[in-house]
Design a protein around this motif. Structure first.
Motif, PDB file in Angstrom:
ATOM      1  N   LEU A  88       0.666  -1.040   0.039  1.00  0.00           N
ATOM      2  CA  LEU A  88       0.096   0.087   0.097  1.00  0.00           C
ATOM      3  C   LEU A  88       0.933   1.347   0.058  1.00  0.00           C
ATOM      4  O   LEU A  88       0.394   2.218  -0.211  1.00  0.00           O
ATOM      5  N   THR A  89       1.928   1.120   0.314  1.00  0.00           N
ATOM      6  CA  THR A  89       3.413   2.216   0.612  1.00  0.00           C
ATOM      7  C   THR A  89       4.278   2.148  -0.230  1.00  0.00           C
ATOM      8  O   THR A  89       4.837   2.997  -0.265  1.00  0.00           O
ATOM      9  N   LEU A 109       1.605   6.256  -2.701  1.00  0.00           N
ATOM     10  CA  LEU A 109       1.912   7.209  -1.779  1.00  0.00           C
ATOM     11  C   LEU A 109       1.250   8.511  -1.954  1.00  0.00           C
ATOM     12  O   LEU A 109       0.440   9.161  -1.048  1.00  0.00           O
ATOM     13  N   TYR A 133      -2.439   8.325  -1.561  1.00  0.00           N
ATOM     14  CA  TYR A 133      -2.760   8.342  -0.084  1.00  0.00           C
ATOM     15  C   TYR A 133      -2.802   9.696   0.284  1.00  0.00           C
ATOM     16  O   TYR A 133      -3.512  10.124   1.002  1.00  0.00           O
ATOM     17  N   ARG A 134      -1.597  10.385   0.036  1.00  0.00           N
ATOM     18  CA  ARG A 134      -1.544  11.835   0.415  1.00  0.00           C
ATOM     19  C   ARG A 134      -2.626  12.919  -0.157  1.00  0.00           C
ATOM     20  O   ARG A 134      -3.140  13.486   0.876  1.00  0.00           O
ATOM     21  N   GLU A 147      -5.639  11.657   2.035  1.00  0.00           N
ATOM     22  CA  GLU A 147      -5.534  11.805   3.668  1.00  0.00           C
ATOM     23  C   GLU A 147      -5.786  13.521   3.561  1.00  0.00           C
ATOM     24  O   GLU A 147      -6.268  13.872   4.544  1.00  0.00           O
ATOM     25  N   ILE A 177      -6.912   9.771  14.779  1.00  0.00           N
ATOM     26  CA  ILE A 177      -6.467   8.304  14.159  1.00  0.00           C
ATOM     27  C   ILE A 177      -4.784   8.283  13.922  1.00  0.00           C
ATOM     28  O   ILE A 177      -3.982   7.506  14.549  1.00  0.00           O
ATOM     29  N   ARG A 178      -4.402   9.623  13.490  1.00  0.00           N
ATOM     30  CA  ARG A 178      -3.000   9.627  13.680  1.00  0.00           C
ATOM     31  C   ARG A 178      -2.273   9.639  15.038  1.00  0.00           C
ATOM     32  O   ARG A 178      -1.214   8.712  15.405  1.00  0.00           O
ATOM     33  N   ALA A 189     -12.514   7.388   7.727  1.00  0.00           N
ATOM     34  CA  ALA A 189     -11.376   7.196   7.139  1.00  0.00           C
ATOM     35  C   ALA A 189     -11.438   6.207   5.841  1.00  0.00           C
ATOM     36  O   ALA A 189     -10.824   6.513   5.001  1.00  0.00           O
ATOM     37  N   ARG A 190     -12.588   5.321   6.003  1.00  0.00           N
ATOM     38  CA  ARG A 190     -12.498   4.320   4.900  1.00  0.00           C
ATOM     39  C   ARG A 190     -13.129   4.978   3.884  1.00  0.00           C
ATOM     40  O   ARG A 190     -12.735   4.932   2.684  1.00  0.00           O
ATOM     41  N   LEU A 250     -10.325   7.444   2.288  1.00  0.00           N
ATOM     42  CA  LEU A 250      -9.318   6.854   1.521  1.00  0.00           C
ATOM     43  C   LEU A 250      -9.602   5.704   0.637  1.00  0.00           C
ATOM     44  O   LEU A 250      -8.756   4.788   0.258  1.00  0.00           O
ATOM     45  N   TRP A 306      -7.786   5.118  -2.616  1.00  0.00           N
ATOM     46  CA  TRP A 306      -6.359   4.816  -2.338  1.00  0.00           C
ATOM     47  C   TRP A 306      -6.527   3.160  -2.120  1.00  0.00           C
ATOM     48  O   TRP A 306      -5.604   2.395  -2.891  1.00  0.00           O
ATOM     49  N   TYR A 307      -7.511   2.657  -1.280  1.00  0.00           N
ATOM     50  CA  TYR A 307      -7.601   1.262  -1.009  1.00  0.00           C
ATOM     51  C   TYR A 307      -7.590   0.485  -2.447  1.00  0.00           C
ATOM     52  O   TYR A 307      -7.191  -0.491  -2.822  1.00  0.00           O
TER      53      TYR A 307
END
Lengths: 199, 237
Positions: free
Chosen positions: A120-121, A127, A130-131, A134, A148-149, A183-184, A187, A190-191
């Protein structure tokens, strides 16, 4: 700064506290500013929050009993201040007012088979994706994104989060459940990208 | 979903699995594996994108302004009893210290007790029952009594340049009046005890004059207990 120095300055007040105040800013200023910045994206707001956090740290220094390390305690105060500022600013000027509302019913299903976390990263493209996701998440749901962070960084328990947010553990579970859904949602692209092998 | 509505068990288990993944912890069971993987992925992404950007801390100007603000808020007001705080802290440290440090604490307490027993810290001498030595009424004794103090054990403490000679002079004068003088030395200090109640009526005024000349008040209980240490000469009467 050693915790004993902090406690002594707190007990003595006066010039001792003034010197310790400077020392604390020197030792932890950047780290605490980072904590505020996780929650408050606007650099000016983060700096204001840092200043308020520093004042709160010294005003409430007597509540630090020295049983735990100093930095986690400082961090908790800074995070609480940042969240308070965030909530206050949301009341004053809802930052997400111009953004489309999140569809509460939308709970995108994640791909059945998620690749391992490395995948994933692993790629720059993944990435970047993802950025983007996010950034959007933080913009619309800054508090959820920050919490979450913090959980990921400091392995916070539900009780830790409850104290931070000033909620009951039960209300915190409910809150975290909602955080996960949000979050889901943000994101999901990305997933989907990494699961589809685009990354 | 309202905050006060508890999660159903399946939701709670899923949340727990997700949180474990988010914290980088291993799953507790095979249940909720997907939620765990989701949390784990998120944790990895967060750590990969953690901001390493160095942000400037407060500038000196900002810090000064903040300190001024703190000053206005009364933050730097010294606490009411700084000595008390220091003592509390020191005692707290001793309390938490290993057993061998108790020896030091015990010695300190012993020294303190000894100081009290020896009359230190000394009190400024007051003469409530002494009709001969009202503070300001007698020019003859005023200067000298300022140099005499009474310890908590009732022994008068006097500082003189030459204790040995001073004691001998006093003892000789009192013995000349037929009094029994007991000389002694305690912890390096010369002392002298005299039973003044043995005096005959006609010799009492002379004995009073002997003491008065030296700035020593007449003891109300008839027993003079005096200790001498080296110090500046008493003010001339």
């Amino acid at each position: 700064m050693e915790r004993e120095v902090f406690k002594r300055a707190c007990a003595q007040g006066g010039e001792d506290m003034r010197l310790a105040f400077r020392q604390l800013v020197h030792d932890y200023g950047r780290a605490l500013l980072r904590e505020c910045s996780v929650c408050l994206r606007d650099p000016e707001s983060a700096r204001d929050a840092l200043q308020n956090a520093l004042l709160k740290i010294w005003k409430s220094c007597a509540s630090y009993r020295g049983e735990s390390e100093l930095f986690p305690w400082l961090k908790r105060v800074a995070r609480t201040v940042a969240i308070d500022e965030l909530r206050a600013s949301a009341v004053r000027l809802p930052s997400s007012a111009s953004l489309p509302a999140v569809d509460e019913e939308l709970d995108p299903a994640l791909p059945d088979e998620l690749p391992g976390p490395e995948a994933l990263t692993a790629s720059r493209l993944a990435l970047e994706r993802y950025r983007e996701c996010e950034a959007r998440f933080r913009e619309v749901e800054p508090e959820a994104a920050a919490v979450i962070r913090w959980i990921a960084e400091d392995e916070l328990s539900i009780e830790d989060v409850a104290r931070l947010l000033n909620r009951t553990p039960q209300a915190t579970r409910q809150y975290l459940y909602q955080c996960r859904r949000k979050a889901r949602q943000y994101l999901a692209p990305w997933y989907a990208q990494v699961a589809g092998g685009e990354g | 979903m309202a905050d006060d509505v508890p999660l159903i068990p399946a939701q709670a288990a899923e949340l727990e699995a997700w949180l474990r993944g988010l914290r980088g912890q291993a799953p507790e069971s095979s249940a909720g594996q997907k939620a765990h993987a989701e949390g784990q992925c998120l944790q990895r992404a967060l750590s990969a994108t953690a901001t390493a950007k160095e942000q400037p801390a407060l500038s000196p100007r900002e810090l000064d302004a903040l300190l001024e603000r703190a000053e206005r808020d009364g933050l730097f007001r010294a606490s009411g009893c700084q000595i008390c705080a220091a003592w509390r802290e020191a005692l707290g440290r001793v309390w938490q210290a290993p057993a061998w440090r108790w020896g030091g604490a015990f010695s300190g307490a012993l020294a303190l007790s000894l100081m009290v027993w020896l009359g230190l810290p000394q009190q400024r001498l007051l003469w409530p029952g002494d009709e001969e030595a009202p503070a300001a009424s007698s020019a003859e004794t005023r200067g000298a009594t300022d140099d005499v103090t009474r310890g908590s054990d009732g022994v008068l403490q006097l500082r003189v340049p030459d204790p040995q000679a001073w004691r001998e002079s006093l003892a000789t004068d009192l013995q000349a009046q037929g009094l029994q003088v007991r000389r002694y030395e305690r912890l390096g200090r010369l002392g002298l005890d005299v039973e003044l109640s043995d005096l005959t009526a006609e010799r009492q005024p002379v004995a009073r004059a002997i003491l008065k000349r030296r700035g020593i008040p007449w003891p109300t209980d008839g027993v003079l207990m005096l200790e001498l240490s080296v110090g500046p000469a008493p003010s001339p009467p």
